[in-house]
Design a protein around this motif. Sequence first.
Motif, short mmCIF file in Angstrom:
data_model
loop_
_atom_site.label_atom_id
_atom_site.label_comp_id
_atom_site.label_asym_id
_atom_site.label_seq_id
_atom_site.Cartn_x
_atom_site.Cartn_y
_atom_site.Cartn_z
N MET A 1 0.93 -1.34 -0.02
CA MET A 1 0.04 -0.23 0.07
C MET A 1 0.92 1.34 0.08
SD MET A 1 -3.15 0.93 2.77
CE MET A 1 -4.12 -0.15 2.10
N ASN A 2 0.76 2.26 -0.90
CA ASN A 2 1.67 3.26 -1.11
C ASN A 2 1.17 4.40 -0.08
OD1 ASN A 2 -0.38 5.13 -2.03
ND2 ASN A 2 -0.23 4.30 -4.11
N SER A 6 -2.22 4.67 2.47
CA SER A 6 -2.31 4.71 3.98
C SER A 6 -2.71 5.85 4.58
CB SER A 6 -0.71 4.29 4.18
OG SER A 6 -0.22 3.26 3.71
N ILE A 7 -2.58 7.06 4.20
CA ILE A 7 -3.09 8.30 4.67
C ILE A 7 -4.64 8.32 4.55
CG2 ILE A 7 -3.23 10.88 4.20
CD1 ILE A 7 -0.17 10.68 3.41
N ALA A 8 -5.08 7.81 3.26
CA ALA A 8 -6.55 7.71 3.35
C ALA A 8 -7.33 6.71 4.24
CB ALA A 8 -6.99 7.22 1.67
N LEU A 9 -6.58 5.67 4.38
CA LEU A 9 -6.84 4.51 5.42
C LEU A 9 -6.98 5.20 6.79
CD1 LEU A 9 -8.26 1.80 5.79
CD2 LEU A 9 -5.83 1.10 5.87
N ALA A 10 -5.87 5.96 7.03
CA ALA A 10 -5.74 6.48 8.39
C ALA A 10 -6.86 7.37 8.58
CB ALA A 10 -4.40 7.12 8.49
N LYS A 11 -7.20 8.31 7.82
CA LYS A 11 -8.10 9.29 7.86
C LYS A 11 -9.57 8.56 8.04
CE LYS A 11 -5.79 13.26 5.69
NZ LYS A 11 -5.90 14.18 4.74
N LYS A 59 -12.95 5.48 0.49
CA LYS A 59 -13.18 5.90 -0.88
C LYS A 59 -13.33 7.38 -1.24
CE LYS A 59 -14.42 1.53 -3.12
NZ LYS A 59 -15.80 0.79 -3.98
N SER A 60 -14.13 7.95 -0.05
CA SER A 60 -14.21 9.58 -0.17
C SER A 60 -13.23 10.14 0.25
CB SER A 60 -15.34 9.93 0.83
OG SER A 60 -15.10 9.62 2.16
N LYS A 61 -12.19 9.50 1.01
CA LYS A 61 -10.95 10.26 1.51
C LYS A 61 -9.88 10.26 0.52
CE LYS A 61 -12.54 10.94 5.61
NZ LYS A 61 -13.02 12.22 5.79
N LYS A 62 -9.96 9.39 -0.81
CA LYS A 62 -8.91 9.19 -1.71
C LYS A 62 -8.78 10.55 -2.46
CE LYS A 62 -8.74 5.14 -3.55
NZ LYS A 62 -8.82 3.65 -4.35
#
Length: 62
Positions: A1-2, A6-11, A59-62
């Motif tokens: 995971m790039n 990773s940032i999108a998942l964390a958020k 998906k909304s954070k990407k």
Amino acid sequence: MNSIHSIALAKALEEFGFEVQLIVFLMYRGYTGKEISEITGIPRYTISRRLSKLEKVYKSKK
């Protein structure tokens, strides 16, 4: 995971409580939905529902 993913998942995970974070952690460690259900006592259907909600937020954070 790039790093962007990773940032999108964390958020996305910030919006959920410890229970969902634990489910994701256990999945990352390779546990199946059935095993996670047995470990946490959360019904498999509930796990699936929570992961589905997390996916929508992710998906909304990407």
